[in-house]
Design an enzyme around this catalytic site. Structure first.
Site, PDB file in Angstrom:
ATOM      1  N   CYS B  84       0.822  -1.203   0.000  1.00  8.61           N
ATOM      2  CA  CYS B  84       0.000   0.000   0.000  1.00  8.61           C
ATOM      3  C   CYS B  84       0.862   1.261   0.000  1.00  8.61           C
ATOM      4  O   CYS B  84       0.355   2.364  -0.154  1.00  8.61           O
ATOM      5  CB  CYS B  84      -0.945   0.002   1.190  1.00  8.61           C
ATOM      6  SG  CYS B  84      -1.905  -1.512   1.280  1.00  8.61           S
ATOM      7  N   HIS B 334      -9.207   3.239  -1.509  1.00  5.62           N
ATOM      8  CA  HIS B 334      -7.786   2.889  -1.429  1.00  5.62           C
ATOM      9  C   HIS B 334      -7.360   2.197  -2.718  1.00  5.62           C
ATOM     10  O   HIS B 334      -7.287   0.985  -2.797  1.00  5.62           O
ATOM     11  CB  HIS B 334      -7.577   1.968  -0.220  1.00  5.62           C
ATOM     12  CG  HIS B 334      -6.164   1.580   0.027  1.00  5.62           C
ATOM     13  ND1 HIS B 334      -5.089   2.235  -0.528  1.00  5.62           N
ATOM     14  CD2 HIS B 334      -5.638   0.583   0.779  1.00  5.62           C
ATOM     15  CE1 HIS B 334      -3.972   1.653  -0.122  1.00  5.62           C
ATOM     16  NE2 HIS B 334      -4.277   0.641   0.660  1.00  5.62           N
TER      17      HIS B 334
END
Lengths: 168, 391
Positions: B84, B334
């Protein structure tokens, strides 16, 4: 997770026995996955060490949206179990309703069907159940290791066996 | 250090069934180059952050694809992956490339196309950012791994689920005002508490959606931007990375704190500022609990107190530091590889004064982004400053 037949063969005896990784330099015990370097002292000398499989549930969650291989098991409980040897292991806790799970419960490991691969391949591994045995009846890990060397050798290829990826 | 932000560009964050990964890449790249006033052939290197194209799209060398479609050939292009923290790593490499003196102008981008697949497939692909063959063998997922952290936080600091629900309320307040956000609605503590359970105690309103998006920046040597005083004078003044454990089981609260705190300390030194100087911060919160953890790591609050700003107003738009005025990942979603660059682009907008009405912090001069990735494995801190009229 996708595992080819070749990878499946390389994985060797799957996780039928609960073990941990012991650093032979600083003696730290790590969880039970492949560990090439000790995160505490930097040593490369780690060996598998059988553990008793009893401990305390110190944390847990209830999974409502599982990964593909666990579809159909939800909602299921995944706990952090602090084994009596002092190492933390994440594992499903079964045989208890999610609402009844309590941090601090004594638990012990048991061999169960873990999940179904996407081609119907079945994976067995360690799950945990509430430990109803009175603690005094249980043998210490040291005693267990002394009394069952043959059994340990039969389920592990050797003890310690060479690490996967080592030259052989 | 100073690296000039010559141009920025971003696509909306949402489910975009009409857009492929290459569409998103081209959209964001053209917007950034047009904003910078730079021709494609003037871009000397291209860093594309993309975390999961092999799983989500069945494509791999997507930086080469993007370079060709954006007209960057023959300049070098590379795909960057760090879970991420992917987009933030692309930004870091772009900064390092400029600072090295090798390139004058580079394009950094994050892009992710996640919604061609169902959630169950997506969850399995995302789990590959952790040890999906060993640790996650036990049925863990990213939400459940973080749920364990949340319960630990509640245990150690004596906080309730209601306390932490305020974090989602704040994010949704601003997400509702951000036209680029994926989830645009406000919610109450009660609604957070009643939202569906994802991984107890994490609830749906405390979890980010899977999002399709891309965002990009044209970076340049300091002098190049300095010589164009008519352009907004926003610079990256710190880029600081770190790593931590790849295993959720060995990610203690202390580890989670240290993961961001160590590189943050370096970033403050690099930029010559302290926590009280920061006006606006974008803090990684794919799960609500990660916002208070980040707030504490960056030194905006004491440990165990990072959630309180959402309740008492100190992390709202006119508080001591405005945190996630974009709506954060909880509302923006996200898009794995695009998250780091999205934080950067949104902060540059804040410093330029061009953020949408209702989420623009007044007179913002210093911004800070904190991105993290893997169970507790990747940390990325960047500082951005508006430096008008300086020699």
């Amino acid at each position: 997770m996708t595992v080819s037949a070749i990878e499946f063969s390389r994985l060797g005896p799957p996780k039928l026995v609960l073990y941990a990784m012991r650093c032979r330099t600083c003696k730290t015990l790590h969880p039970w996955w492949e560990r090439y370097t000790c995160g505490v002292c930097g040593s490369r000398d780690l060996v598998e060490e059988k553990v008793e499989g009893t401990g305390e549930l110190v944390n847990y969650t209830v999974v409502y949206y599982p990964p593909r291989d666990f579809l159909g098991q939800e909602p299921y409980v995944v706990g952090h179990i602090e084994l009596d040897e002092g190492v933390l292991v994440p594992a499903p806790v079964v045989g208890i309703a999610p609402d009844d799970v309590e941090v601090g419960s004594r638990v012990r490991s048991t061999l169960r069907r873990m999940k179904l691969g996407h081609e119907g391949d079945i994976y067995y591994s360690q799950k945990f159940v509430l430990d109803d045995d009175p603690p005094k009846r249980r043998r210490s890990p040291a005693q267990a290791a002394k009394k069952t060397p043959a059994k340990a050798a039969a389920t592990r290829r050797s003890s310690p066996r060479p690490r996967r990826g080592s030259a052989r | 250090m100073r690296v000039g932000v010559l141009g920025i560009g971003k696509t909306p964050h949402k489910i975009q069934h009409d857009k492929s990964l290459r569409d998103l890449i081209v959209d964001a790249g053209r917007l950034a180059m047009d904003d910078a006033g730079v021709e494609a052939r003037a871009v000397q290197a291209y860093y594309l952050g993309n975390a999961g194209c092999t799983g989500f799209c069945f494509e791999n060398s997507v930086a080469l694809m993007g370079a060709d479609h954006l007209g960057l050939v023959p300049s070098p292009a590379v795909r960057v992956e760090a879970a991420c923290g992917t987009g933030a790593w692309a930004l870091h490499l772009g900064c390092v490339a400029i600072l090295s003196g090798l390139y004058d102008t580079v394009l950094v981008m994050g892009a992710e196309k996640m919604n061609d697949l169902a959630t169950v497939e997506g969850t399995s692909i995302i789990a590959q950012a952790a040890d999906s063959k060993e640790e996650y063998f036990s049925g863990l997922t990213f939400p459940s791994g973080v749920a364990l952290t949340m319960r630990k936080y509640m245990q150690v600091y004596g906080r309730s689920e209601e306390d932490l629900a305020h974090v989602s309320v704040k994010n949704h307040h601003y997400g509702a005002r951000n036209p680029y956000a994926h989830l645009r609605f406000e919610c109450t503590v009660d609604e957070v508490m009643r939202s569906a359970k994802v991984a107890d105690p994490l609830k749906l309103y405390e979890v980010c959606p899977m999002t399709d998006a891309a965002s990009a920046m044209v970076l340049c040597r300091e002098e190049i931007l300095r010589d164009q005083p008519e352009r907004p004078q926003v610079y990256v003044t710190a880029t600081s990375m770190g790593s931590g454990t790849w295993y959720a089981a060995s990610d203690t609260l202390d580890d989670a704190f240290a993961l961001l705190a160590k590189p943050a300390e370096k970033a403050y030194a690099m930029a010559g500022i302290g926590p009280t100087d920061v006006d606006v911060a974008e803090i990684y919160n794919s799960f609500a609990i990660q916002e208070p953890l980040g707030i504490e790591s960056l030194g905006f609050a004491e440990r165990g107190e990072g959630w309180r700003g959402a309740l008492d107003g100190s992390t709202w738009i006119d508080g001591e530091v405005g945190v996630n005025l974009s709506g954060g990942l909880l509302c923006k979603g996200h898009p794995l590889g695009a998250t780091g660059t999205s934080q950067a682009v949104d902060l540059v907008e804040q410093l330029r004064g061009t953020a949408p009405e209702g989420i623009q912090r007044k007179d913002a001069e210093i911004g800070m982004s904190a991105c993290r990735g893997g169970p507790g494995a990747v940390a990325a801190i960047h500082v951005y400053q508006r430096l008008e009229g300086e020699a």
